[in-house]
Design a protein around this motif. Structure first.
Motif, PDB file in Angstrom:
ATOM      1  N   LEU A 140      19.139 -18.324  -7.370  1.00 54.21           N
ATOM      2  CA  LEU A 140      19.136 -19.286  -6.270  1.00 54.21           C
ATOM      3  C   LEU A 140      18.932 -18.505  -4.976  1.00 54.21           C
ATOM      4  O   LEU A 140      19.315 -17.333  -4.896  1.00 54.21           O
ATOM      5  CB  LEU A 140      20.466 -20.047  -6.177  1.00 54.21           C
ATOM      6  CG  LEU A 140      20.753 -21.140  -7.188  1.00 54.21           C
ATOM      7  CD1 LEU A 140      22.202 -21.622  -7.021  1.00 54.21           C
ATOM      8  CD2 LEU A 140      19.786 -22.303  -7.044  1.00 54.21           C
ATOM      9  N   ARG A 141      18.354 -19.169  -3.989  1.00 52.11           N
ATOM     10  CA  ARG A 141      18.253 -18.550  -2.675  1.00 52.11           C
ATOM     11  C   ARG A 141      18.904 -19.463  -1.652  1.00 52.11           C
ATOM     12  O   ARG A 141      18.525 -20.633  -1.522  1.00 52.11           O
ATOM     13  CB  ARG A 141      16.808 -18.275  -2.279  1.00 52.11           C
ATOM     14  CG  ARG A 141      16.722 -17.467  -0.990  1.00 52.11           C
ATOM     15  CD  ARG A 141      15.315 -17.039  -0.626  1.00 52.11           C
ATOM     16  NE  ARG A 141      14.577 -18.083   0.058  1.00 52.11           N
ATOM     17  CZ  ARG A 141      13.561 -17.846   0.880  1.00 52.11           C
ATOM     18  NH1 ARG A 141      13.179 -16.602   1.122  1.00 52.11           N
ATOM     19  NH2 ARG A 141      12.912 -18.845   1.448  1.00 52.11           N
ATOM     20  N   GLY A 194      22.025 -24.487  -1.833  1.00 47.33           N
ATOM     21  CA  GLY A 194      22.952 -24.453  -2.942  1.00 47.33           C
ATOM     22  C   GLY A 194      22.507 -25.386  -4.055  1.00 47.33           C
ATOM     23  O   GLY A 194      21.520 -26.101  -3.930  1.00 47.33           O
ATOM     24  N   GLY A 195      23.233 -25.338  -5.150  1.00 45.97           N
ATOM     25  CA  GLY A 195      22.905 -26.219  -6.255  1.00 45.97           C
ATOM     26  C   GLY A 195      23.417 -25.677  -7.566  1.00 45.97           C
ATOM     27  O   GLY A 195      24.312 -24.823  -7.596  1.00 45.97           O
ATOM     28  N   VAL A 254      18.850 -16.445   8.101  1.00 47.69           N
ATOM     29  CA  VAL A 254      19.298 -15.391   7.209  1.00 47.69           C
ATOM     30  C   VAL A 254      19.275 -15.944   5.784  1.00 47.69           C
ATOM     31  O   VAL A 254      19.523 -17.134   5.573  1.00 47.69           O
ATOM     32  CB  VAL A 254      20.699 -14.877   7.597  1.00 47.69           C
ATOM     33  CG1 VAL A 254      21.747 -15.964   7.479  1.00 47.69           C
ATOM     34  CG2 VAL A 254      21.080 -13.667   6.768  1.00 47.69           C
ATOM     35  N   TYR A 255      18.947 -15.088   4.832  1.00 47.25           N
ATOM     36  CA  TYR A 255      18.798 -15.501   3.447  1.00 47.25           C
ATOM     37  C   TYR A 255      19.755 -14.722   2.551  1.00 47.25           C
ATOM     38  O   TYR A 255      20.118 -13.579   2.848  1.00 47.25           O
ATOM     39  CB  TYR A 255      17.364 -15.233   2.968  1.00 47.25           C
ATOM     40  CG  TYR A 255      16.300 -15.867   3.812  1.00 47.25           C
ATOM     41  CD1 TYR A 255      15.662 -15.146   4.814  1.00 47.25           C
ATOM     42  CD2 TYR A 255      15.931 -17.197   3.622  1.00 47.25           C
ATOM     43  CE1 TYR A 255      14.681 -15.715   5.601  1.00 47.25           C
ATOM     44  CE2 TYR A 255      14.948 -17.779   4.418  1.00 47.25           C
ATOM     45  CZ  TYR A 255      14.332 -17.027   5.403  1.00 47.25           C
ATOM     46  OH  TYR A 255      13.371 -17.607   6.189  1.00 47.25           O
ATOM     47  N   LEU A 256      20.112 -15.351   1.445  1.00 45.72           N
ATOM     48  CA  LEU A 256      20.856 -14.663   0.397  1.00 45.72           C
ATOM     49  C   LEU A 256      20.157 -14.988  -0.921  1.00 45.72           C
ATOM     50  O   LEU A 256      20.262 -16.101  -1.417  1.00 45.72           O
ATOM     51  CB  LEU A 256      22.319 -15.100   0.363  1.00 45.72           C
ATOM     52  CG  LEU A 256      23.187 -14.307  -0.618  1.00 45.72           C
ATOM     53  CD1 LEU A 256      23.346 -12.869  -0.131  1.00 45.72           C
ATOM     54  CD2 LEU A 256      24.564 -14.952  -0.777  1.00 45.72           C
ATOM     55  N   SER A 303      20.500 -13.026 -11.408  1.00 43.83           N
ATOM     56  CA  SER A 303      21.419 -12.720 -12.515  1.00 43.83           C
ATOM     57  C   SER A 303      22.774 -13.385 -12.296  1.00 43.83           C
ATOM     58  O   SER A 303      23.832 -12.757 -12.431  1.00 43.83           O
ATOM     59  CB  SER A 303      21.588 -11.200 -12.657  1.00 43.83           C
ATOM     60  OG  SER A 303      20.341 -10.580 -12.872  1.00 43.83           O
ATOM     61  N   LEU A 304      22.727 -14.646 -11.972  1.00 46.33           N
ATOM     62  CA  LEU A 304      23.952 -15.364 -11.617  1.00 46.33           C
ATOM     63  C   LEU A 304      24.893 -15.494 -12.797  1.00 46.33           C
ATOM     64  O   LEU A 304      24.467 -15.594 -13.964  1.00 46.33           O
ATOM     65  CB  LEU A 304      23.594 -16.736 -11.059  1.00 46.33           C
ATOM     66  CG  LEU A 304      23.039 -16.688  -9.626  1.00 46.33           C
ATOM     67  CD1 LEU A 304      22.283 -17.971  -9.288  1.00 46.33           C
ATOM     68  CD2 LEU A 304      24.161 -16.460  -8.630  1.00 46.33           C
TER      69      LEU A 304
END
Length: 124
Positions: free
Chosen positions: A18-19, A9-10, A79-81, A85-86
């Motif tokens: 972000l990932r 996060g950040g 697991v990744y997210l 385009s935040l």
């Protein structure tokens, strides 16, 4: 006991990326379905995305479809997210969750273990 931990996060600007990553302990990670949820201030926790045991099925909330991508690496128990385009409305605490079932769920009550959450803030 399965331990779930989120990373990544950040702060990011609108339009940025972000990932998030999430690891879950236990020798049977590949048997878990995994989900991401988020909770913004003064709002209820909401579904973001979920993925089946081997990654063949993925689900997304309409609000993130086309912008977020969920994936998993069972060898790394992660697991990744990927969030692209935040938008400012993506600002929330993001939670990773484990479901001890082969059936992918989109409701928080269907999940069995949760991480502590990681803050994502989208602001210029």
């Amino acid at each position: 006991q399965v331990q779930v931990v989120e990373f990544g996060g950040g702060l990011a600007p609108p339009g940025g990326s972000l990932r998030l990553s999430c690891t879950a302990s236990g020798s049977t990670f590949s048997s878990y379905t995994m989900g991401w949820f988020r909770q913004a201030p003064e709002k209820e926790r909401e579904f973001v995305s979920a993925i089946s045991q081997r990654g063949g099925l993925t689900y997304y909330a309409d609000s993130v479809k086309g912008r977020f991508t969920i994936s998993r690496d069972n060898a790394k128990k992660t697991v990744y997210l990927q969030m692209n385009s935040l938008k400012p409305e993506d600002t929330a605490v993001y939670y990773c969750a484990v479901r001890f079932s082969a059936i992918v769920g989109t409701r928080s009550v269907e999940y069995d273990r949760w991480g502590q959450g990681t803050q994502v803030t989208i602001s210029s």
